[in-house]
Design a protein around this motif. Structure first.
Motif, short mmCIF file in Angstrom:
data_model
loop_
_atom_site.label_atom_id
_atom_site.label_comp_id
_atom_site.label_asym_id
_atom_site.label_seq_id
_atom_site.Cartn_x
_atom_site.Cartn_y
_atom_site.Cartn_z
N LYS A 71 -4.76 -60.28 1.87
CA LYS A 71 -5.60 -59.09 1.69
C LYS A 71 -4.83 -57.78 1.77
O LYS A 71 -5.38 -56.74 1.43
N ARG A 72 -3.61 -57.84 2.20
CA ARG A 72 -2.83 -56.60 2.36
C ARG A 72 -1.36 -56.85 2.10
O ARG A 72 -0.91 -58.00 2.06
N VAL A 73 -0.62 -55.78 1.96
CA VAL A 73 0.83 -55.87 1.75
C VAL A 73 1.55 -55.03 2.79
O VAL A 73 1.00 -54.06 3.32
N THR A 74 2.77 -55.43 3.08
CA THR A 74 3.64 -54.63 3.93
C THR A 74 4.74 -54.05 3.06
O THR A 74 5.48 -54.78 2.39
N VAL A 75 4.83 -52.73 3.06
CA VAL A 75 5.81 -52.02 2.23
C VAL A 75 6.90 -51.47 3.14
O VAL A 75 6.61 -50.78 4.12
N GLU A 76 8.14 -51.77 2.82
CA GLU A 76 9.28 -51.26 3.59
C GLU A 76 10.12 -50.35 2.69
O GLU A 76 10.40 -50.69 1.54
N ALA A 77 10.50 -49.22 3.24
CA ALA A 77 11.23 -48.22 2.45
C ALA A 77 12.32 -47.56 3.29
O ALA A 77 12.18 -47.41 4.51
N LYS A 78 13.42 -47.17 2.61
CA LYS A 78 14.54 -46.49 3.25
C LYS A 78 14.53 -45.02 2.88
O LYS A 78 14.15 -44.65 1.77
N HIS A 79 14.96 -44.18 3.82
CA HIS A 79 15.05 -42.75 3.53
C HIS A 79 15.93 -42.51 2.31
O HIS A 79 16.88 -43.25 2.05
N ILE A 80 15.62 -41.46 1.58
CA ILE A 80 16.34 -41.16 0.33
C ILE A 80 17.85 -41.02 0.55
O ILE A 80 18.64 -41.23 -0.37
N SER A 81 18.26 -40.71 1.78
CA SER A 81 19.69 -40.55 2.07
C SER A 81 20.47 -41.85 1.87
O SER A 81 21.69 -41.82 1.69
N TYR A 82 19.78 -43.00 1.89
CA TYR A 82 20.46 -44.27 1.64
C TYR A 82 20.98 -44.34 0.21
O TYR A 82 21.86 -45.13 -0.10
N SER A 122 29.55 -35.68 15.25
CA SER A 122 28.40 -34.84 14.92
C SER A 122 27.13 -35.67 14.95
O SER A 122 27.17 -36.91 15.03
N GLU A 123 25.98 -35.00 14.88
CA GLU A 123 24.69 -35.67 14.89
C GLU A 123 23.96 -35.31 13.61
O GLU A 123 23.64 -34.15 13.36
N TYR A 124 23.70 -36.33 12.77
CA TYR A 124 23.13 -36.08 11.45
C TYR A 124 21.61 -35.95 11.48
O TYR A 124 20.92 -36.64 12.24
N LYS A 125 21.14 -35.07 10.62
CA LYS A 125 19.72 -34.99 10.32
C LYS A 125 19.59 -35.13 8.81
O LYS A 125 20.13 -34.33 8.06
N TRP A 126 18.87 -36.17 8.38
CA TRP A 126 18.69 -36.42 6.95
C TRP A 126 17.43 -35.69 6.50
O TRP A 126 16.32 -36.12 6.80
N ASP A 127 17.61 -34.57 5.83
CA ASP A 127 16.49 -33.72 5.44
C ASP A 127 16.35 -33.71 3.92
O ASP A 127 16.96 -32.89 3.22
N ARG A 128 15.57 -34.66 3.42
CA ARG A 128 15.42 -34.86 1.98
C ARG A 128 16.80 -35.04 1.34
O ARG A 128 17.51 -35.97 1.67
N PHE A 129 17.20 -34.14 0.42
CA PHE A 129 18.48 -34.29 -0.25
C PHE A 129 19.60 -33.46 0.41
O PHE A 129 20.66 -33.28 -0.18
N THR A 130 19.35 -32.99 1.63
CA THR A 130 20.36 -32.22 2.35
C THR A 130 20.84 -33.00 3.57
O THR A 130 20.02 -33.44 4.38
N VAL A 131 22.14 -33.17 3.68
CA VAL A 131 22.74 -33.82 4.85
C VAL A 131 23.13 -32.72 5.83
O VAL A 131 23.97 -31.88 5.53
#
Length: 234
Positions: A82-93, A164-173
């Motif tokens: 009755k349902r699906v599980t969707v798994e996705a990676k952040h665009i930075s991958y 350093s400590e990364y923050k993945w913010d859409r298309f900006t590293v």
């Protein structure tokens, strides 16, 4: 915030894309500092836009209550009755698919900018930013590596050299010296800390390395064994 589904090539995220996934049963984002950044969504088969959920498309969702929405690329869909599980990676991958040619640079700013300028694919949507300025980092890329490997995960990467400590913010590293801030909150047992569990499990740790090589049914074995510091525990 209701997650929104987009085509795989979307970069602006200013419209409703393919549509809003308003029937999502649950949406969870797991981010580990300088590590995993994944989304898991449970969606009913009779939900709006269910048929549009395909591998490669993007889901825009908030990773937490305070930060802006982030795009996650679907890489796995598990279907139930009755349902699906969707798994996705952040665009930075996606950075793993952008090869970088060899170069050298001194300082984290020239090094990060050098990675961008040496990307071997045209129309690279990713950019870099850092608040670190007083460093003596010496970056030396001797062979072609992916953009993401240049940032971290291998010896000699930006993360390896700068901590350093990364923050993945859409298309900006974004490479911060220290991500987040101290708000003066303290964890005190009996007040805001009621329980703590620590687990130590060495079952999957390798205990030694031994080199072998085969060619045309011929086996060549090394003579030295490099033992792990955990070898004495087994």
């Amino acid at each position: 915030m209701i997650p929104i589904l987009y085509e795989s090539t979307e970069q602006q995220f200013t419209s409703n894309g393919i549509g809003r996934l308003s029937d999502a049963i649950s949406v969870k984002v797991n981010e580990v500092l300088n590590g995993l950044f994944l989304l898991t969504m449970t969606y009913p088969k009779d939900g709006l836009h269910y048929e549009d959920l395909t591998v490669g498309r993007l889901i825009l969702a908030k990773p937490n209550e305070t930060e802006q929405t982030q795009p996650f690329r679907i890489y796995k869909i598990t279907k139930g009755l009755k349902r699906v599980t969707v798994e996705a990676k952040h665009i930075s991958y996606d950075l793993s698919g952008y090869p970088v040619s060899p170069f050298t640079a001194t300082g984290i700013v020239p090094s990060l900018n050098g990675i961008v300028s040496h990307v071997m694919i045209q129309n690279n949507p990713f950019s870099v930013w850092t608040d670190i300025t007083n460093d003596t980092l010496s970056f030396n890329l001797q062979t072609v590596q992916s953009f993401r490997s240049c940032l971290g995960g291998v010896e000699g990467s930006i993360l390896d050299l700068s901590q350093s400590e990364y923050k993945w913010d859409r298309f900006t590293v974004k490479a911060y010296a220290h991500r987040g801030q101290d708000n003066g909150v303290k964890l005190l047992y009996g007040k805001n800390l009621t329980a703590l569990t620590a687990e130590y499990d060495l079952r999957q740790n390798p205990t030694a390395c031994f080199g072998i090589w085969t060619s045309d049914s011929t086996l060549v074995a090394g003579t030295q064994v490099k033992e792990s510091v955990y070898r004495s525990l087994y």
